[in-house]
Design a protein around this motif. Sequence first.
Motif, PDB file in Angstrom:
ATOM      1  N   ALA A 231       0.770  -1.021   0.092  1.00  0.00           N
ATOM      2  CA  ALA A 231       0.359  -0.247   0.016  1.00  0.00           C
ATOM      3  C   ALA A 231       0.984   0.965  -0.129  1.00  0.00           C
ATOM      4  N   GLU A 232       1.976   1.140   0.523  1.00  0.00           N
ATOM      5  CA  GLU A 232       2.864   2.404   0.982  1.00  0.00           C
ATOM      6  C   GLU A 232       3.569   2.641  -0.306  1.00  0.00           C
ATOM      7  N   LEU A 233       3.455   1.302  -1.347  1.00  0.00           N
ATOM      8  CA  LEU A 233       4.708   1.788  -2.645  1.00  0.00           C
ATOM      9  C   LEU A 233       3.396   2.494  -4.096  1.00  0.00           C
ATOM     10  N   LEU A 234       2.006   1.793  -3.433  1.00  0.00           N
ATOM     11  CA  LEU A 234       2.073   2.592  -4.529  1.00  0.00           C
ATOM     12  C   LEU A 234       0.879   3.408  -4.398  1.00  0.00           C
ATOM     13  N   THR A 235       1.243   4.192  -3.314  1.00  0.00           N
ATOM     14  CA  THR A 235       0.668   5.371  -2.595  1.00  0.00           C
ATOM     15  C   THR A 235       1.786   6.580  -2.531  1.00  0.00           C
ATOM     16  N   ASP A 238       7.520   8.463  -3.776  1.00  0.00           N
ATOM     17  CA  ASP A 238       8.604   7.792  -4.637  1.00  0.00           C
ATOM     18  C   ASP A 238       9.145   6.649  -4.161  1.00  0.00           C
ATOM     19  N   ALA A 239       8.429   5.720  -4.930  1.00  0.00           N
ATOM     20  CA  ALA A 239       7.949   5.009  -4.151  1.00  0.00           C
ATOM     21  C   ALA A 239       9.511   3.465  -4.133  1.00  0.00           C
ATOM     22  N   GLU A 291       5.775   1.403 -14.520  1.00  0.00           N
ATOM     23  CA  GLU A 291       6.260   2.663 -14.637  1.00  0.00           C
ATOM     24  C   GLU A 291       6.932   2.980 -12.864  1.00  0.00           C
ATOM     25  N   ILE A 292       6.409   2.258 -12.167  1.00  0.00           N
ATOM     26  CA  ILE A 292       7.145   2.167 -10.226  1.00  0.00           C
ATOM     27  C   ILE A 292       7.686   1.618 -10.176  1.00  0.00           C
ATOM     28  N   LEU A 293       7.596   0.499 -10.756  1.00  0.00           N
ATOM     29  CA  LEU A 293       9.791  -1.352 -11.163  1.00  0.00           C
ATOM     30  C   LEU A 293       9.892  -0.008 -11.675  1.00  0.00           C
ATOM     31  N   LYS A 299      16.620   3.360 -10.195  1.00  0.00           N
ATOM     32  CA  LYS A 299      17.648   3.951  -8.942  1.00  0.00           C
ATOM     33  C   LYS A 299      18.059   2.707  -7.645  1.00  0.00           C
ATOM     34  N   LEU A 300      18.149   1.702  -8.144  1.00  0.00           N
ATOM     35  CA  LEU A 300      18.665   0.284  -7.336  1.00  0.00           C
ATOM     36  C   LEU A 300      20.161   0.101  -8.298  1.00  0.00           C
ATOM     37  N   VAL A 301      19.674   0.334  -9.795  1.00  0.00           N
ATOM     38  CA  VAL A 301      20.755   0.008 -10.077  1.00  0.00           C
ATOM     39  C   VAL A 301      22.065   1.257 -10.180  1.00  0.00           C
ATOM     40  N   ASP A 302      21.589   2.780 -10.189  1.00  0.00           N
ATOM     41  CA  ASP A 302      22.156   3.664 -10.487  1.00  0.00           C
ATOM     42  C   ASP A 302      23.326   3.027  -8.559  1.00  0.00           C
TER      43      ASP A 302
END
Length: 504
Positions: A231-235, A238-239, A291-293, A299-302
């Motif tokens: 729920a947090e990452l879908l709302t 910046d997820a 788009e979120i993923l 960002k995780l790659v960076d």
Amino acid sequence: MNEALLEKVLSCPRLPSVPPIAVRVIEMTQDENVKLREIANTIQNDQGLATKILRTVNSPFYGLSKPCSTIHQAQLMLGLNGVKTLALGFSLVASLDRDADRGFNYEEYWRRAIYTAIASKLAANRCGCTAAEEAFLGGLLQDIGMVAMFRALGETYGDVLKDCAGKHSELGSKELETLELHHAEIGAMLAERWRLPEALIVPIRFHERPTAAPQEYQSVARCIGLGNIAAELLTQDDASAWVARFRRQASEWFGFSREDCDDLLGEIRGGASEIASLFKISIGEQPDVDEILTNANEKLVDIALTQNRENESATRNAEQLQRALHVDQLTGVASRDRFLEALSQSYDSANAEGATLSLALVDLDGLREINERFGWDVGDAVLAELARRLQSHFRSFRGMVGRCAGERFGVLLVQTDRAGATRLVQSFREMLKTNPIALDEHRFDKDRPVVTVSVGVATRDATSGGDFPRVEAFLSAADRALHAAKNAGGDCVRVFVHPRSAAA
């Protein structure tokens, strides 16, 4: 806990309530002698509710192979829990008069509730948890305490919500800091007042601290905990951090792969749209999961590239991550997974060598009462101090201490026989009496809780090796001894002796 504010909340005449039809369904489902047809007829008498349930059952979300035309058919196809969940869910949604609570953001509230409920149910189905319906309803009801606190405290609670600026993850600490109350505890008290089953009350109480839930409810509490993260990452705008946390917890708790996690998020979004429509709830614009993923992965790659350029920092982070996986974050002792891993290894070695191995399960008595009377911060402090003392007491005997569940610790004693293990745990229990865990005297005055423990002991030696063909049987024996100690009133030690050994 602020007793005056708690009384004000619980005595508020506008608290959310369960409609009579839902109360009757709950009572009937808890009656072992009730017939399915009787429950179906009760629901069918409320045509509006029956119509909503049948429309939902026949929706794509449930994916039935053939249409369902009656409540009785729905019971046969979904099971009693499935129909009960829908009946209670629709009744509670209808009972909340959104126009009467001006200033409370119901769209945000229901968006979080729906996302969590769907995610909890899907996670339960995917991991094989048998309480998928309880997970759905627990997710839907988890924040009902927020509505109760807003109705009872008005602007006082409204200011707390404003301070969080839509970041639900900060709400609990803000509530405790400002009001010395927590919406999860209020919600659980409401559920108890509504006579909901314990399988729903416990997940509501522990939905933000699932690993602290009693062991028998750990699975459903973790499903709801994972639903909270979803729920947090879908709302959130910046997820990225939430995506990483979702994948990590899903893997740690349920063994989900990264692909499982990403598929699950897509299913959550689709299911949320369907259920929100059926419940006639507005949850606002749906996020684009792809788009979120994509953004999160970039960002995780960076982050990974930056860490590779900074080898020393990367090594330090890896060590910290490894420690986090092996160490319980609250108490500093071995995590549940690490302890069970060590237990399995020690058991295999003892079996191969014919050696002696003892296991003690130590359960803190009355943690729930401490949490209710003094707050979770005090309960957490007691757990941390108990863990510290366990490590100190058993360290010289090469005992390994781990946290197995909310208030339960395990002590692994290699080359220690039954008499020795019993003597060691008895001396620890007595030490807690002669040197009790001290709490802030000025805060609690004479009303400080007395901390005691119940202990169950099992031993594998040359004569009893055949009693425990697998490590699971060995762990179960210690658990049975612990339950005997709890049933005896607590604050005591019980030792497992196999009936065959006792007869001899």
